[in-house]
Enzyme design. Structure first.
Site, mmCIF file in Angstrom:
data_model
loop_
_atom_site.group_PDB
_atom_site.id
_atom_site.type_symbol
_atom_site.label_atom_id
_atom_site.label_comp_id
_atom_site.label_asym_id
_atom_site.label_seq_id
_atom_site.Cartn_x
_atom_site.Cartn_y
_atom_site.Cartn_z
ATOM 1 N N CYS A 102 4.415 -1.251 10.786
ATOM 2 C CA CYS A 102 4.213 -2.594 10.235
ATOM 3 C C CYS A 102 5.210 -3.583 10.836
ATOM 4 O O CYS A 102 6.415 -3.376 10.781
ATOM 5 C CB CYS A 102 4.369 -2.570 8.714
ATOM 6 S SG CYS A 102 4.229 -4.204 7.948
ATOM 7 N N TYR A 159 -0.711 1.303 13.862
ATOM 8 C CA TYR A 159 0.688 1.560 13.501
ATOM 9 C C TYR A 159 1.376 2.481 14.502
ATOM 10 O O TYR A 159 2.480 2.953 14.240
ATOM 11 C CB TYR A 159 0.761 2.163 12.101
ATOM 12 C CG TYR A 159 0.230 1.256 11.018
ATOM 13 C CD1 TYR A 159 0.849 0.038 10.743
ATOM 14 C CD2 TYR A 159 -0.900 1.590 10.284
ATOM 15 C CE1 TYR A 159 0.355 -0.814 9.767
ATOM 16 C CE2 TYR A 159 -1.399 0.754 9.303
ATOM 17 C CZ TYR A 159 -0.772 -0.448 9.042
ATOM 18 O OH TYR A 159 -1.255 -1.288 8.059
ATOM 19 N N ASP A 193 1.668 4.386 6.362
ATOM 20 C CA ASP A 193 0.806 3.462 7.099
ATOM 21 C C ASP A 193 0.075 4.255 8.177
ATOM 22 O O ASP A 193 0.683 4.702 9.154
ATOM 23 C CB ASP A 193 1.630 2.343 7.734
ATOM 24 C CG ASP A 193 2.283 1.444 6.701
ATOM 25 O OD1 ASP A 193 1.684 1.270 5.622
ATOM 26 O OD2 ASP A 193 3.378 0.926 6.967
ATOM 27 N N GLU A 200 0.307 -3.086 16.012
ATOM 28 C CA GLU A 200 1.161 -4.181 15.558
ATOM 29 C C GLU A 200 2.468 -4.136 16.338
ATOM 30 O O GLU A 200 3.096 -3.078 16.440
ATOM 31 C CB GLU A 200 1.442 -4.059 14.062
ATOM 32 C CG GLU A 200 0.212 -4.272 13.198
ATOM 33 C CD GLU A 200 0.539 -4.332 11.714
ATOM 34 O OE1 GLU A 200 1.721 -4.541 11.357
ATOM 35 O OE2 GLU A 200 -0.389 -4.173 10.911
ATOM 36 N N CYS A 226 20.185 8.127 18.856
ATOM 37 C CA CYS A 226 19.715 8.026 20.235
ATOM 38 C C CYS A 226 20.927 7.902 21.166
ATOM 39 O O CYS A 226 21.734 6.981 21.008
ATOM 40 C CB CYS A 226 18.806 6.830 20.408
ATOM 41 S SG CYS A 226 18.116 6.676 22.066
ATOM 42 N N TYR A 277 -5.662 -10.169 12.120
ATOM 43 C CA TYR A 277 -5.014 -9.057 11.423
ATOM 44 C C TYR A 277 -6.052 -8.111 10.829
ATOM 45 O O TYR A 277 -5.958 -6.885 10.976
ATOM 46 C CB TYR A 277 -4.106 -9.604 10.333
ATOM 47 C CG TYR A 277 -3.419 -8.545 9.506
ATOM 48 C CD1 TYR A 277 -2.396 -7.767 10.036
ATOM 49 C CD2 TYR A 277 -3.788 -8.332 8.171
ATOM 50 C CE1 TYR A 277 -1.757 -6.789 9.279
ATOM 51 C CE2 TYR A 277 -3.150 -7.370 7.405
ATOM 52 C CZ TYR A 277 -2.143 -6.602 7.963
ATOM 53 O OH TYR A 277 -1.519 -5.637 7.208
ATOM 54 N N CYS A 300 8.611 -3.352 3.591
ATOM 55 C CA CYS A 300 9.196 -2.938 4.872
ATOM 56 C C CYS A 300 9.093 -1.421 4.943
ATOM 57 O O CYS A 300 9.713 -0.716 4.153
ATOM 58 C CB CYS A 300 10.649 -3.377 4.994
ATOM 59 S SG CYS A 300 11.452 -2.774 6.507
#
Length: 210
Positions: free
Chosen positions: A52, A135, A130, A95, A207, A83, A198
């Site tokens: 998202c 996504y 999602d 997205e 990472c 959308y 969120c």
């Protein structure tokens, strides 16, 4: 096309879209910069998909060296999608957030470190709850140098994920074809709606770049 590509245009016939761009915002609500080109000389663009786009955009507009961000769609076939169309999985787009940054202030490796650690790039066509090709994780590059760095960062993060017993990266990594702006209400959504949704959730694996 990267070895890490896992693009999908969903099921069914691709939606036709339209010739005219959909209406969107003109300026960023946080810094007042135009979200449309031209951008300052020497700045660079990379387009990132992490699920998202609401939370993703906030993640990057907060970073020093990022000039402006914008929510949108990329990686598919439907021109100027809405959308609702993108959410059907029949545009092929995911997205994304367009990130315009000053490489003299923030290195690409730093942006990619935030990208990898900010979501789970092993989930294919989903991020958490999602679900759908819209996504999927993606990096759309705007130069060969970016493409090389992105692929190197993916290989480095895969090694870290392997050591942590996590799965294979499914992130799509390829040159950007077209970035389409999302509707105005999606731009800087979490600035306008601070308590809005969120879905960002990383793997907890660091990472080793940046």
């Amino acid at each position: 096309m990267s070895l890490f590509s896992n693009a999908s245009s969903g099921s069914g016939r691709v939606l036709p879209g339209r010739d005219t761009p959909i209406e969107t915002s003109q300026v960023h609500t946080i810094n007042g910069h135009s979200i449309h080109p031209p951008f300052p000389e020497g700045h660079e663009e990379i387009v990132l998909g992490m699920g998202c786009f609401w939370g993703v955009e906030r993640l990057f507009w907060q970073l020093p060296g990022v000039y402006v961000t914008a929510a949108g769609y990329a990686g598919g076939e439907t021109p100027n999608p809405t959308y609702d169309e993108t959410c059907t999985g029949r545009t092929g787009h995911t997205e994304v957030v367009r990130v315009i940054y000053d490489p003299q202030q923030v290195e690409l490796e730093t942006l990619l470190q935030v990208f990898w650690e900010g979501h789970d790039p092993t989930q294919g066509n989903r991020q958490g709850n999602d679900i759908g090709s819209q996504y999927r994780s993606a990096i759309f590059t705007t130069s060969q140098a970016q493409q090389t760095v992105a692929e190197q960062s993916a290989a480095a993060y895969q090694q870290a994920l392997d050591k942590a017993g996590r799965g294979a990266i499914t992130t799509e990594i390829k040159p950007l074809e077209t970035f389409y702006y999302a509707e105005a209400y999606h731009q800087q959504y979490l600035d306008k709606n601070p308590h809005g949704y969120c879905g960002l959730k990383g793997t907890g694996v660091t990472c080793p770049i940046g």
